[in-house]
Write a protein that holds these residues in place. Sequence first.
Motif, PDB file in Angstrom:
ATOM      1  N   VAL A  81       0.784  -1.194  -0.060  1.00  0.00           N
ATOM      2  CA  VAL A  81       0.144   0.058   0.077  1.00  0.00           C
ATOM      3  C   VAL A  81       0.947   1.207   0.136  1.00  0.00           C
ATOM      4  O   VAL A  81       1.462   1.537   1.109  1.00  0.00           O
ATOM      5  CB  VAL A  81      -0.949   0.027   1.459  1.00  0.00           C
ATOM      6  N   PRO A  82       0.929   1.998  -1.162  1.00  0.00           N
ATOM      7  CA  PRO A  82       1.935   3.162  -1.147  1.00  0.00           C
ATOM      8  C   PRO A  82       1.558   4.296  -0.239  1.00  0.00           C
ATOM      9  O   PRO A  82       2.539   5.031   0.064  1.00  0.00           O
ATOM     10  CB  PRO A  82       1.869   3.371  -2.721  1.00  0.00           C
ATOM     11  N   LEU A  83       0.605   4.566  -0.091  1.00  0.00           N
ATOM     12  CA  LEU A  83      -0.067   5.699   0.661  1.00  0.00           C
ATOM     13  C   LEU A  83      -0.843   5.199   1.853  1.00  0.00           C
ATOM     14  O   LEU A  83      -1.827   4.316   1.542  1.00  0.00           O
ATOM     15  CB  LEU A  83      -0.675   6.609  -0.208  1.00  0.00           C
ATOM     16  N   LEU A  84      -0.608   5.915   3.010  1.00  0.00           N
ATOM     17  CA  LEU A  84      -1.231   5.542   4.160  1.00  0.00           C
ATOM     18  C   LEU A  84      -1.971   6.748   4.730  1.00  0.00           C
ATOM     19  O   LEU A  84      -1.180   7.615   5.534  1.00  0.00           O
ATOM     20  CB  LEU A  84      -0.351   4.759   5.134  1.00  0.00           C
ATOM     21  N   PRO A  85      -3.497   6.984   4.558  1.00  0.00           N
ATOM     22  CA  PRO A  85      -3.761   8.159   5.378  1.00  0.00           C
ATOM     23  C   PRO A  85      -3.798   7.868   6.907  1.00  0.00           C
ATOM     24  O   PRO A  85      -4.189   7.028   7.508  1.00  0.00           O
ATOM     25  CB  PRO A  85      -5.359   8.030   4.694  1.00  0.00           C
ATOM     26  N   LEU A  86      -3.407   8.842   7.709  1.00  0.00           N
ATOM     27  CA  LEU A  86      -3.438   9.071   8.940  1.00  0.00           C
ATOM     28  C   LEU A  86      -3.659  10.446   9.610  1.00  0.00           C
ATOM     29  O   LEU A  86      -3.462  11.396   8.780  1.00  0.00           O
ATOM     30  CB  LEU A  86      -2.030   8.532   9.555  1.00  0.00           C
ATOM     31  N   PRO A  87      -4.171  10.526  10.664  1.00  0.00           N
ATOM     32  CA  PRO A  87      -4.543  11.705  11.140  1.00  0.00           C
ATOM     33  C   PRO A  87      -3.612  12.770  11.198  1.00  0.00           C
ATOM     34  O   PRO A  87      -2.279  12.315  11.832  1.00  0.00           O
ATOM     35  CB  PRO A  87      -5.183  11.307  12.590  1.00  0.00           C
ATOM     36  N   THR A  88      -3.601  14.174  10.915  1.00  0.00           N
ATOM     37  CA  THR A  88      -2.693  14.910  10.883  1.00  0.00           C
ATOM     38  C   THR A  88      -2.071  15.024  12.347  1.00  0.00           C
ATOM     39  O   THR A  88      -2.707  15.074  13.349  1.00  0.00           O
ATOM     40  CB  THR A  88      -3.268  16.248  10.603  1.00  0.00           C
ATOM     41  N   GLY A  89      -0.752  15.109  12.335  1.00  0.00           N
ATOM     42  CA  GLY A  89      -0.079  15.273  13.789  1.00  0.00           C
ATOM     43  C   GLY A  89      -0.080  14.013  14.719  1.00  0.00           C
ATOM     44  O   GLY A  89      -0.078  14.347  15.819  1.00  0.00           O
ATOM     45  N   MET A  90      -0.543  13.016  14.170  1.00  0.00           N
ATOM     46  CA  MET A  90      -0.608  11.775  15.108  1.00  0.00           C
ATOM     47  C   MET A  90       0.486  11.493  15.611  1.00  0.00           C
ATOM     48  O   MET A  90       1.659  11.382  15.350  1.00  0.00           O
ATOM     49  CB  MET A  90      -1.087  10.793  14.113  1.00  0.00           C
ATOM     50  N   LEU A  91       0.650  11.211  16.925  1.00  0.00           N
ATOM     51  CA  LEU A  91       1.406  10.513  17.905  1.00  0.00           C
ATOM     52  C   LEU A  91       0.915   9.473  18.481  1.00  0.00           C
ATOM     53  O   LEU A  91      -0.140   9.582  19.285  1.00  0.00           O
ATOM     54  CB  LEU A  91       1.832  11.448  18.819  1.00  0.00           C
ATOM     55  N   VAL A  92       1.824   8.072  18.743  1.00  0.00           N
ATOM     56  CA  VAL A  92       1.138   7.071  19.399  1.00  0.00           C
ATOM     57  C   VAL A  92       2.293   6.439  20.353  1.00  0.00           C
ATOM     58  O   VAL A  92       3.336   6.379  19.765  1.00  0.00           O
ATOM     59  CB  VAL A  92       0.264   6.177  18.302  1.00  0.00           C
ATOM     60  N   GLN A  93       2.032   6.142  21.300  1.00  0.00           N
ATOM     61  CA  GLN A  93       2.677   4.988  22.161  1.00  0.00           C
ATOM     62  C   GLN A  93       1.951   3.660  22.155  1.00  0.00           C
ATOM     63  O   GLN A  93       0.775   3.675  22.336  1.00  0.00           O
ATOM     64  CB  GLN A  93       3.063   5.550  23.600  1.00  0.00           C
ATOM     65  N   LEU A  94       2.886   2.635  22.175  1.00  0.00           N
ATOM     66  CA  LEU A  94       2.337   1.263  22.494  1.00  0.00           C
ATOM     67  C   LEU A  94       2.984   0.800  23.433  1.00  0.00           C
ATOM     68  O   LEU A  94       4.176   1.376  23.896  1.00  0.00           O
ATOM     69  CB  LEU A  94       2.593   0.459  21.292  1.00  0.00           C
ATOM     70  N   VAL A  95       2.787  -0.560  24.401  1.00  0.00           N
ATOM     71  CA  VAL A  95       3.399  -1.002  25.060  1.00  0.00           C
ATOM     72  C   VAL A  95       2.880  -2.555  25.214  1.00  0.00           C
ATOM     73  O   VAL A  95       1.736  -2.825  24.829  1.00  0.00           O
ATOM     74  CB  VAL A  95       3.032  -0.587  26.538  1.00  0.00           C
ATOM     75  N   HIS A  96       3.969  -3.443  25.242  1.00  0.00           N
ATOM     76  CA  HIS A  96       3.578  -4.725  25.002  1.00  0.00           C
ATOM     77  C   HIS A  96       3.070  -5.488  26.344  1.00  0.00           C
ATOM     78  O   HIS A  96       3.069  -4.986  27.280  1.00  0.00           O
ATOM     79  CB  HIS A  96       4.938  -5.748  24.931  1.00  0.00           C
ATOM     80  N   ALA A  97       2.159  -6.357  26.116  1.00  0.00           N
ATOM     81  CA  ALA A  97       1.455  -6.964  27.213  1.00  0.00           C
ATOM     82  C   ALA A  97       2.205  -7.584  28.171  1.00  0.00           C
ATOM     83  O   ALA A  97       1.893  -7.536  29.381  1.00  0.00           O
ATOM     84  CB  ALA A  97       0.474  -8.224  26.651  1.00  0.00           C
ATOM     85  N   ASP A  98       3.428  -8.207  27.857  1.00  0.00           N
ATOM     86  CA  ASP A  98       4.505  -8.696  28.507  1.00  0.00           C
ATOM     87  C   ASP A  98       5.133  -7.838  29.460  1.00  0.00           C
ATOM     88  O   ASP A  98       5.471  -7.886  30.736  1.00  0.00           O
ATOM     89  CB  ASP A  98       5.303  -9.543  27.833  1.00  0.00           C
ATOM     90  N   ASP A  99       5.481  -6.531  28.859  1.00  0.00           N
ATOM     91  CA  ASP A  99       5.748  -5.479  29.726  1.00  0.00           C
ATOM     92  C   ASP A  99       4.952  -4.807  30.826  1.00  0.00           C
ATOM     93  O   ASP A  99       5.206  -4.414  31.874  1.00  0.00           O
ATOM     94  CB  ASP A  99       6.405  -4.122  28.511  1.00  0.00           C
ATOM     95  N   VAL A 100       3.675  -4.912  30.473  1.00  0.00           N
ATOM     96  CA  VAL A 100       2.725  -4.401  31.518  1.00  0.00           C
ATOM     97  C   VAL A 100       2.575  -5.452  32.678  1.00  0.00           C
ATOM     98  O   VAL A 100       2.726  -5.210  33.860  1.00  0.00           O
ATOM     99  CB  VAL A 100       1.031  -4.409  30.794  1.00  0.00           C
ATOM    100  N   GLY A 101       2.781  -6.663  32.222  1.00  0.00           N
ATOM    101  CA  GLY A 101       2.777  -7.783  33.167  1.00  0.00           C
ATOM    102  C   GLY A 101       3.943  -7.724  34.202  1.00  0.00           C
ATOM    103  O   GLY A 101       3.806  -7.929  35.428  1.00  0.00           O
ATOM    104  N   ASP A 102       5.140  -7.355  33.433  1.00  0.00           N
ATOM    105  CA  ASP A 102       6.164  -7.303  34.230  1.00  0.00           C
ATOM    106  C   ASP A 102       6.154  -6.142  35.249  1.00  0.00           C
ATOM    107  O   ASP A 102       6.508  -6.029  36.406  1.00  0.00           O
ATOM    108  CB  ASP A 102       7.452  -6.823  33.235  1.00  0.00           C
ATOM    109  N   ALA A 103       5.431  -5.070  34.869  1.00  0.00           N
ATOM    110  CA  ALA A 103       5.436  -4.031  35.864  1.00  0.00           C
ATOM    111  C   ALA A 103       4.495  -4.222  37.031  1.00  0.00           C
ATOM    112  O   ALA A 103       4.714  -3.812  37.847  1.00  0.00           O
ATOM    113  CB  ALA A 103       4.701  -2.597  35.056  1.00  0.00           C
ATOM    114  N   ILE A 104       3.612  -4.999  36.637  1.00  0.00           N
ATOM    115  CA  ILE A 104       2.531  -5.246  37.719  1.00  0.00           C
ATOM    116  C   ILE A 104       3.250  -6.068  38.888  1.00  0.00           C
ATOM    117  O   ILE A 104       3.020  -6.164  40.027  1.00  0.00           O
ATOM    118  CB  ILE A 104       1.141  -6.020  37.307  1.00  0.00           C
ATOM    119  N   VAL A 105       3.815  -7.072  38.351  1.00  0.00           N
ATOM    120  CA  VAL A 105       4.768  -7.909  39.264  1.00  0.00           C
ATOM    121  C   VAL A 105       5.677  -7.288  40.042  1.00  0.00           C
ATOM    122  O   VAL A 105       5.704  -7.595  41.285  1.00  0.00           O
ATOM    123  CB  VAL A 105       5.503  -9.363  38.556  1.00  0.00           C
TER     124      VAL A 105
END
Length: 349
Positions: free
Chosen positions: A203-227
């Motif tokens: 897909v050569p062009l990807l429409p995305l919201p202007t100024g988009m910023l996003v953070q992700l976190v892996h479920a295993d990293d959330v699990g590690d934090a909770i432990v």
Amino acid sequence: MKVVITGASGNVGIGVLRALAADGPDHRIVGLCRRPPADGVFDGVVWQACDLGDEGARDVLDQVMADADAVVHLAWMFQPVRHGERLHRTNYKGTAAVLAAARRAGVAHLVHTSSIAAYQPAADRPVPETWPTTGVPGSVYGTGKAEVEAAVDRFARENPDIAVTVVRPTLVAQSAASASFLALFFDPLVPQWLIGLLRAGRVPLLPLPTGMLVQLVHADDVGDAIVRILHRRATGAFNLAADTLTAADLAQLVGARAVPVPGRVMRTAVEVLWRLRAIGMSPGWFDVGTRSPVIDTTRARTELSWAPRVNSIDCAREQLTGLAAATPGPTPALHRDRLRDDQRADALT
């Protein structure tokens, strides 16, 4: 420790289960959920069926919380958004039932998992845990998380002998949640082949919201934090996220060029599709993805010695691969048919 986990079969829940298993074999773990998985899916976990919104939940909660060292409250109903009373029954009243049971049982530590959607939007800087938690306006999910956090905060003030922790992760990614994500947000319109084309870089062009910023976190990293929180009996709120991605970063992942589209235009398109019942993503969910603030994770890094092992781009890559394959998780909550009954009931209204 004996740890009771509500919503243990969900996206975050299986990350917590894996983290506790890696922590050692001596924990006693009770997993509560509406649809327990088959025996043997997670070694050492005792599963208990429980709908927290039911009248009978009190007896179940009292039974499993006896002599528990900690309760990790993850249970949350995401859909159907059109039936707000059903969401409130499970999410708000269910949380109230968990809090009351923890108080009756004398549980020493309660960990409640919230979301960055509980925060008031902010565009200028990453926000710390002290940022106002009034929720993303217009989002049932965001305002619901804010409402429940207020109840947890009251509980903490009224029960100073119980250690209370609130965890606020950003978007939690893992391949095993992919099939359920398709059911929750993209079905029935988004075809599997389109996601496959994205993953293949076709897909050569990807429409995305202007100024988009996003953070992700892996479920295993959330699990590690909770432990880590459980071991330290840490209290207060903790933000959890990996690094921040721009629209260009996401486009580069799939070999495309980002095409900025005004957020209001994309939101209107989402609203039309949602009203036509073509996708599960409501305008409020779009707002969660585009208006939730970027978060500062300094407190988790310093007080828990926590750092995400999976960065945001690798989280996005894993999630995209899983979506293209409709990868199911090991529990009924992470299967694509998880919403079949809810969608059937929704279609009758």
